[in-house]
Design a protein around this motif. Structure first.
Motif, PDB file in Angstrom:
ATOM      1  N   LYS A   4      47.855  32.736  88.976  1.00 31.77           N
ATOM      2  CA  LYS A   4      47.557  32.972  88.195  1.00 31.77           C
ATOM      3  C   LYS A   4      49.283  33.170  87.884  1.00 31.77           C
ATOM      4  O   LYS A   4      49.788  33.916  88.757  1.00 31.77           O
ATOM      5  CB  LYS A   4      47.235  34.860  87.395  1.00 31.77           C
ATOM      6  CG  LYS A   4      47.422  35.494  85.808  1.00 31.77           C
ATOM      7  CD  LYS A   4      46.782  36.385  85.702  1.00 31.77           C
ATOM      8  CE  LYS A   4      45.303  36.403  85.541  1.00 31.77           C
ATOM      9  NZ  LYS A   4      44.669  37.385  84.937  1.00 31.77           N
ATOM     10  N   SER A  13      59.001  25.717  79.619  1.00 35.09           N
ATOM     11  CA  SER A  13      58.216  25.858  80.935  1.00 35.09           C
ATOM     12  C   SER A  13      57.249  25.307  80.819  1.00 35.09           C
ATOM     13  O   SER A  13      56.784  25.280  79.520  1.00 35.09           O
ATOM     14  CB  SER A  13      57.715  27.010  81.484  1.00 35.09           C
ATOM     15  OG  SER A  13      57.247  27.773  81.355  1.00 35.09           O
ATOM     16  N   LYS A  14      56.454  24.190  81.407  1.00 39.65           N
ATOM     17  CA  LYS A  14      55.518  23.336  81.477  1.00 39.65           C
ATOM     18  C   LYS A  14      54.503  23.479  82.728  1.00 39.65           C
ATOM     19  O   LYS A  14      55.137  23.387  83.589  1.00 39.65           O
ATOM     20  CB  LYS A  14      55.741  21.893  80.818  1.00 39.65           C
ATOM     21  CG  LYS A  14      56.109  20.915  81.582  1.00 39.65           C
ATOM     22  CD  LYS A  14      56.308  19.972  80.555  1.00 39.65           C
ATOM     23  CE  LYS A  14      56.945  18.678  82.426  1.00 39.65           C
ATOM     24  NZ  LYS A  14      56.859  16.913  81.084  1.00 39.65           N
ATOM     25  N   LYS A  15      53.040  22.821  82.499  1.00 33.59           N
ATOM     26  CA  LYS A  15      52.550  23.124  83.367  1.00 33.59           C
ATOM     27  C   LYS A  15      52.353  22.058  83.762  1.00 33.59           C
ATOM     28  O   LYS A  15      52.471  20.940  83.107  1.00 33.59           O
ATOM     29  CB  LYS A  15      51.011  23.494  83.876  1.00 33.59           C
ATOM     30  CG  LYS A  15      49.945  23.618  85.033  1.00 33.59           C
ATOM     31  CD  LYS A  15      48.688  23.826  83.943  1.00 33.59           C
ATOM     32  CE  LYS A  15      47.798  24.089  85.225  1.00 33.59           C
ATOM     33  NZ  LYS A  15      46.442  24.316  84.887  1.00 33.59           N
ATOM     34  N   LYS A  17      50.629  18.193  86.735  1.00 33.56           N
ATOM     35  CA  LYS A  17      49.192  18.197  87.589  1.00 33.56           C
ATOM     36  C   LYS A  17      49.736  17.604  88.284  1.00 33.56           C
ATOM     37  O   LYS A  17      50.542  17.055  89.367  1.00 33.56           O
ATOM     38  CB  LYS A  17      48.429  16.501  86.378  1.00 33.56           C
ATOM     39  CG  LYS A  17      47.524  16.690  87.138  1.00 33.56           C
ATOM     40  CD  LYS A  17      46.864  15.415  87.262  1.00 33.56           C
ATOM     41  CE  LYS A  17      45.752  15.423  87.606  1.00 33.56           C
ATOM     42  NZ  LYS A  17      44.880  14.388  86.777  1.00 33.56           N
ATOM     43  N   LEU A  28      48.792  25.845  91.558  1.00 33.19           N
ATOM     44  CA  LEU A  28      49.223  26.115  89.795  1.00 33.19           C
ATOM     45  C   LEU A  28      50.983  25.203  90.009  1.00 33.19           C
ATOM     46  O   LEU A  28      51.539  25.888  91.157  1.00 33.19           O
ATOM     47  CB  LEU A  28      49.124  27.565  89.787  1.00 33.19           C
ATOM     48  CG  LEU A  28      50.042  27.643  87.988  1.00 33.19           C
ATOM     49  CD1 LEU A  28      49.120  27.074  87.030  1.00 33.19           C
ATOM     50  CD2 LEU A  28      49.736  29.180  88.051  1.00 33.19           C
ATOM     51  N   VAL A  29      51.412  24.580  89.314  1.00 32.59           N
ATOM     52  CA  VAL A  29      52.590  23.882  89.470  1.00 32.59           C
ATOM     53  C   VAL A  29      53.349  24.116  87.975  1.00 32.59           C
ATOM     54  O   VAL A  29      52.555  23.757  86.902  1.00 32.59           O
ATOM     55  CB  VAL A  29      52.499  22.423  89.641  1.00 32.59           C
ATOM     56  CG1 VAL A  29      54.409  22.292  90.244  1.00 32.59           C
ATOM     57  CG2 VAL A  29      52.040  22.918  91.613  1.00 32.59           C
ATOM     58  N   ILE A  30      54.299  24.232  88.353  1.00 29.69           N
ATOM     59  CA  ILE A  30      54.949  24.828  86.165  1.00 29.69           C
ATOM     60  C   ILE A  30      56.139  24.458  86.746  1.00 29.69           C
ATOM     61  O   ILE A  30      57.420  24.855  87.501  1.00 29.69           O
ATOM     62  CB  ILE A  30      54.976  26.739  86.430  1.00 29.69           C
ATOM     63  CG1 ILE A  30      53.645  27.171  85.840  1.00 29.69           C
ATOM     64  CG2 ILE A  30      56.138  26.567  84.971  1.00 29.69           C
ATOM     65  CD1 ILE A  30      52.599  26.861  85.224  1.00 29.69           C
ATOM     66  N   LYS A  31      57.086  23.599  85.951  1.00 30.98           N
ATOM     67  CA  LYS A  31      58.440  23.847  86.203  1.00 30.98           C
ATOM     68  C   LYS A  31      58.990  23.788  84.590  1.00 30.98           C
ATOM     69  O   LYS A  31      58.313  24.232  83.266  1.00 30.98           O
ATOM     70  CB  LYS A  31      58.371  22.210  84.948  1.00 30.98           C
ATOM     71  CG  LYS A  31      59.848  21.300  85.986  1.00 30.98           C
ATOM     72  CD  LYS A  31      59.802  19.935  85.407  1.00 30.98           C
ATOM     73  CE  LYS A  31      61.220  18.868  85.985  1.00 30.98           C
ATOM     74  NZ  LYS A  31      61.233  17.536  85.023  1.00 30.98           N
ATOM     75  N   SER A  32      60.330  24.679  85.294  1.00 26.72           N
ATOM     76  CA  SER A  32      60.721  25.604  84.224  1.00 26.72           C
ATOM     77  C   SER A  32      61.899  25.116  84.238  1.00 26.72           C
ATOM     78  O   SER A  32      62.708  24.105  85.164  1.00 26.72           O
ATOM     79  CB  SER A  32      60.530  27.117  84.271  1.00 26.72           C
ATOM     80  OG  SER A  32      60.602  27.513  83.113  1.00 26.72           O
ATOM     81  N   THR A  40      61.305  24.057  89.943  1.00 20.73           N
ATOM     82  CA  THR A  40      59.350  23.440  90.267  1.00 20.73           C
ATOM     83  C   THR A  40      58.904  24.457  91.195  1.00 20.73           C
ATOM     84  O   THR A  40      58.947  25.425  91.676  1.00 20.73           O
ATOM     85  CB  THR A  40      59.612  22.075  90.779  1.00 20.73           C
ATOM     86  OG1 THR A  40      60.072  21.412  90.612  1.00 20.73           O
ATOM     87  CG2 THR A  40      57.761  22.287  91.235  1.00 20.73           C
TER      88      THR A  40
END
Length: 161
Positions: A4, A13-15, A17, A28-32, A40
């Protein structure tokens, strides 16, 4: 189990794949954007399992694949993980896997203490100089503590107009 992550709704930010599904851990990968830096953020979780034989090779391969891919996304990578690998035991295979990844990708843990019994929940980054402090908090609701990294730059909030 699972992963989480909480990001402010005003934080760009965006999730992402991941490049593929990994058999040895969940991701779980988020770019912000943290300050002026695109980042990343990888959240990784691995079930407790003995690290040996073919599984150890597969685990190392999966780690290399996701870290190489993350480094192609941005030049600043933060890995928040519960890999159930004890970093304080580098002479054992499970600790060696983690320490080897740190060496190959230039990662540094944000906090290590002599008082830890194990160090399996870690924050790793290839830009440790951007962190002022790391704090461990025991909420007394789990056998794991919460690890929090405090950065020297603030995140950029983009308020809706």
């Amino acid at each position: 189990m699972g992963i989480k992550a909480f990001f402010l709704s005003t934080l760009t930010s965006k999730k992402l794949k991941p490049p593929r599904k990994f058999d040895t851990f969940e991701s779980l990968v988020i770019k912000s954007k943290f300050g002026k830096n695109d980042v990343t953020v990888l959240g990784l979780y691995r079930l407790p399992k003995t690290v040996s034989g073919e599984y150890a090779l597969k685990l190392e391969s999966d780690f290399h694949d996701i870290l190489a891919w993350a480094n192609l996304q941005t030049n600043f990578v933060v890995i928040m993980e519960d890999l159930n690998l004890d970093r304080l035991e580098p002479q054992l295979k499970e600790g060696k896997v983690l320490c080897d990844l740190e060496d190959v990708y230039g990662l540094s843990p944000t906090r290590i203490t002599d008082k830890s019994q194990t160090l399996s929940d870690v924050i790793l980054t290839n830009k440790p100089e951007l962190f002022n402090e790391a704090v461990v908090y025991d909420p007394s609701i789990s056998d794991h503590s919460i690890v929090k990294g405090i950065m020297s730059e603030n995140a950029i909030n983009h308020l809706e107009k």
